[in-house]
Design a protein around this motif. Structure first.
Motif, PDB file in Angstrom:
ATOM      1  N   GLY A 127      -3.952   5.136 -14.727  1.00 32.35           N
ATOM      2  CA  GLY A 127      -3.746   5.236 -13.292  1.00 32.35           C
ATOM      3  C   GLY A 127      -4.962   5.734 -12.540  1.00 32.35           C
ATOM      4  N   THR A 162      -7.175   4.224 -10.902  1.00 32.59           N
ATOM      5  CA  THR A 162      -7.429   3.553  -9.621  1.00 32.59           C
ATOM      6  C   THR A 162      -6.305   3.815  -8.623  1.00 32.59           C
ATOM      7  OG1 THR A 162      -6.408   1.502 -10.430  1.00 32.59           O
ATOM      8  CG2 THR A 162      -8.790   1.712 -10.693  1.00 32.59           C
ATOM      9  N   GLY A 163      -5.310   4.603  -9.032  1.00 31.80           N
ATOM     10  CA  GLY A 163      -4.199   4.922  -8.149  1.00 31.80           C
ATOM     11  C   GLY A 163      -4.455   6.175  -7.338  1.00 31.80           C
ATOM     12  N   TYR A 164      -3.504   6.518  -6.519  1.00 27.52           N
ATOM     13  CA  TYR A 164      -3.662   7.625  -5.571  1.00 27.52           C
ATOM     14  C   TYR A 164      -3.923   8.961  -6.273  1.00 27.52           C
ATOM     15  CZ  TYR A 164      -2.369  11.203  -2.215  1.00 27.52           C
ATOM     16  OH  TYR A 164      -2.366  12.327  -1.438  1.00 27.52           O
ATOM     17  N   ARG A 207      -7.002   8.790  -9.091  1.00 24.70           N
ATOM     18  CA  ARG A 207      -8.346   8.761  -8.495  1.00 24.70           C
ATOM     19  C   ARG A 207      -8.804  10.170  -8.124  1.00 24.70           C
ATOM     20  NH1 ARG A 207     -12.478   9.228  -6.969  1.00 24.70           N
ATOM     21  NH2 ARG A 207     -13.907   7.919  -5.757  1.00 24.70           N
ATOM     22  N   ARG A 256     -11.514  -3.805 -10.492  1.00 25.83           N
ATOM     23  CA  ARG A 256     -10.805  -2.994  -9.502  1.00 25.83           C
ATOM     24  C   ARG A 256     -11.212  -1.529  -9.550  1.00 25.83           C
ATOM     25  NH1 ARG A 256      -4.606  -3.358  -9.621  1.00 25.83           N
ATOM     26  NH2 ARG A 256      -4.973  -2.061  -7.779  1.00 25.83           N
ATOM     27  N   VAL A 266       1.089   6.343 -14.548  1.00 23.03           N
ATOM     28  CA  VAL A 266       1.399   4.992 -14.086  1.00 23.03           C
ATOM     29  C   VAL A 266       2.882   4.871 -13.766  1.00 23.03           C
ATOM     30  CG1 VAL A 266      -0.477   3.965 -15.417  1.00 23.03           C
ATOM     31  CG2 VAL A 266       1.779   4.140 -16.441  1.00 23.03           C
ATOM     32  N   HIS A 267       3.200   3.945 -12.877  1.00 22.40           N
ATOM     33  CA  HIS A 267       4.591   3.628 -12.562  1.00 22.40           C
ATOM     34  C   HIS A 267       4.651   2.172 -12.115  1.00 22.40           C
ATOM     35  CE1 HIS A 267       3.945   3.526  -8.228  1.00 22.40           C
ATOM     36  NE2 HIS A 267       3.244   4.634  -8.346  1.00 22.40           N
ATOM     37  N   SER A 268       5.864   1.649 -12.010  1.00 17.43           N
ATOM     38  CA  SER A 268       6.055   0.247 -11.638  1.00 17.43           C
ATOM     39  C   SER A 268       6.938   0.113 -10.411  1.00 17.43           C
ATOM     40  CB  SER A 268       6.666  -0.531 -12.819  1.00 17.43           C
ATOM     41  OG  SER A 268       5.870  -0.416 -13.972  1.00 17.43           O
ATOM     42  N   SER A 312       6.357  -0.648  -7.395  1.00 17.71           N
ATOM     43  CA  SER A 312       6.080  -1.738  -6.467  1.00 17.71           C
ATOM     44  C   SER A 312       6.558  -3.088  -6.974  1.00 17.71           C
ATOM     45  CB  SER A 312       4.569  -1.801  -6.169  1.00 17.71           C
ATOM     46  OG  SER A 312       4.147  -0.615  -5.526  1.00 17.71           O
ATOM     47  N   SER A 356      -1.019   8.917   0.280  1.00 16.56           N
ATOM     48  CA  SER A 356       0.187   8.815  -0.541  1.00 16.56           C
ATOM     49  C   SER A 356       1.221   7.947   0.177  1.00 16.56           C
ATOM     50  CB  SER A 356       0.781  10.204  -0.817  1.00 16.56           C
ATOM     51  OG  SER A 356       1.478  10.700   0.300  1.00 16.56           O
TER      52      SER A 356
END
Length: 303
Positions: free
Chosen positions: A8, A10-12, A15, A37, A78-80, A82, A157
């Motif tokens: 994760g 590249t995620g909020y 990062r 990415r 990580v999560h899904s 979306s 967020s």
């Protein structure tokens, strides 16, 4: 210094955590689905010397089989959410199982997972899935430390951006009854402190902690709290007739969130997410920001 596996990145949250890990001079292996990415341009040459970016898709075990490295600590961020509502639970479980397989190869000494507070009865699909991920990660050979959070407040967020969109765009809101549900928001700054603070702490191995700020608020109070910080006059009228489907469409059309994320969030907001007492405050002592301070900091950062 430790060698750390970070998912994760590249995620909020990932990062922001990555920046802190680099400041502490750790070597960080960032597992990403697509190297293109990764935010290469955001790092100095010295920081890039501490980063190794490897490609692998946690939903596809075959993409992980060729990976070989040894790490001390692994963060699972990580999560899904979306993804389509019908598929995110399955994807989250597959990802967790594959992550365990990868960690067992690396002989990692500790896994740290950031999940969601799940103390209420009749949990939503999202919170149930987060809890199931916990159980899967706890089958790994390494000890697991679980941090459970409710809404995380910080610029960028998803939860904060929805609050901001609603208050900035709607002087008067005819809102669904779930705005009266209670939650315990936490600042992104405090979340990062907890994520770092439990690392390599033997007393946190195989333990689960709820983390939250000092304020327990309804979602309505959070919206009005944002309005107060912005000196905006807002009126919110809650009604019992808006179904989850209509509520999701309401969020989708008024805010910048996707429809699938809106559905997931609305279904989760029926649950009260309040921390249970734990020893985390003694293990990681810090000053928890109250809700007005969280909003003030995000507004300052955005400006």
């Amino acid at each position: 210094m430790a060698t750390i596996l970070l998912t994760g990145s590249t995620g909020y949250i990932g990062r922001r955590l990555l920046t802190v890990l680099l400041e502490e001079k750790h070597k960080v292996i960032c597992l990403v689905r697509d190297k293109r990415r990764f935010d290469w341009e955001d790092f100095t040459k010295e920081e890039l010397n501490l980063i190794e970016v490897v490609e692998g898709d946690l939903t596809q075990l075959e993409t992980l089989q060729a990976l070989s490295f040894q790490v001390d600590i692994a963060y699972y961020l990580v999560h899904s959410m979306s993804y389509a509502a019908k598929s995110f639970e399955e994807l989250e479980q597959v990802s967790a199982y594959n992550f365990v397989t990868l960690c067992n190869k690396t002989h990692v000494k500790q896994i740290i997972y950031l999940g969601g507070i799940a103390n209420d009865v009749a949990l939503s699909k999202h919170l149930s899935s987060r809890k199931k991920v916990e159980s899967i990660l706890q089958t790994a050979q390494a000890p697991v430390t679980v941090l459970r959070a409710a809404i995380i407040i910080g610029s960028g967020s998803a939860s904060y951006e929805i609050i901001r969109d609603l208050v900035e765009k709607l002087p008067v809101m005819i809102a669904p009854k779930w705005l009266n549900s209670k939650c315990q928001p936490i600042s992104i700054r405090n979340v990062i402190e907890y994520l770092r603070g439990v690392a390599n702490r033997a007393e946190t191995f195989n333990q689960t902690y709820d983390i939250g700020g000092p304020d327990v608020l309804t979602y309505k109070q959070m919206l009005l709290g944002y309005a107060k910080e912005r000196n905006l006059k807002r009126w919110i009228i809650t009604v019992p007739v808006l179904s989850p489907g209509l509520s999701s469409k309401w969020l989708y059309f008024v805010t910048s969130t996707s429809m699938s994320l809106a559905k997931t969030l609305v279904n989760s907001m029926k649950n009260e997410v309040i921390c249970r007492p734990s020893a985390i405050k003694e293990i990681v002592p810090n000053r928890l920001l109250n809700y007005p301070e969280m909003i003030a900091l995000t507004l300052e950062r955005i400006q």
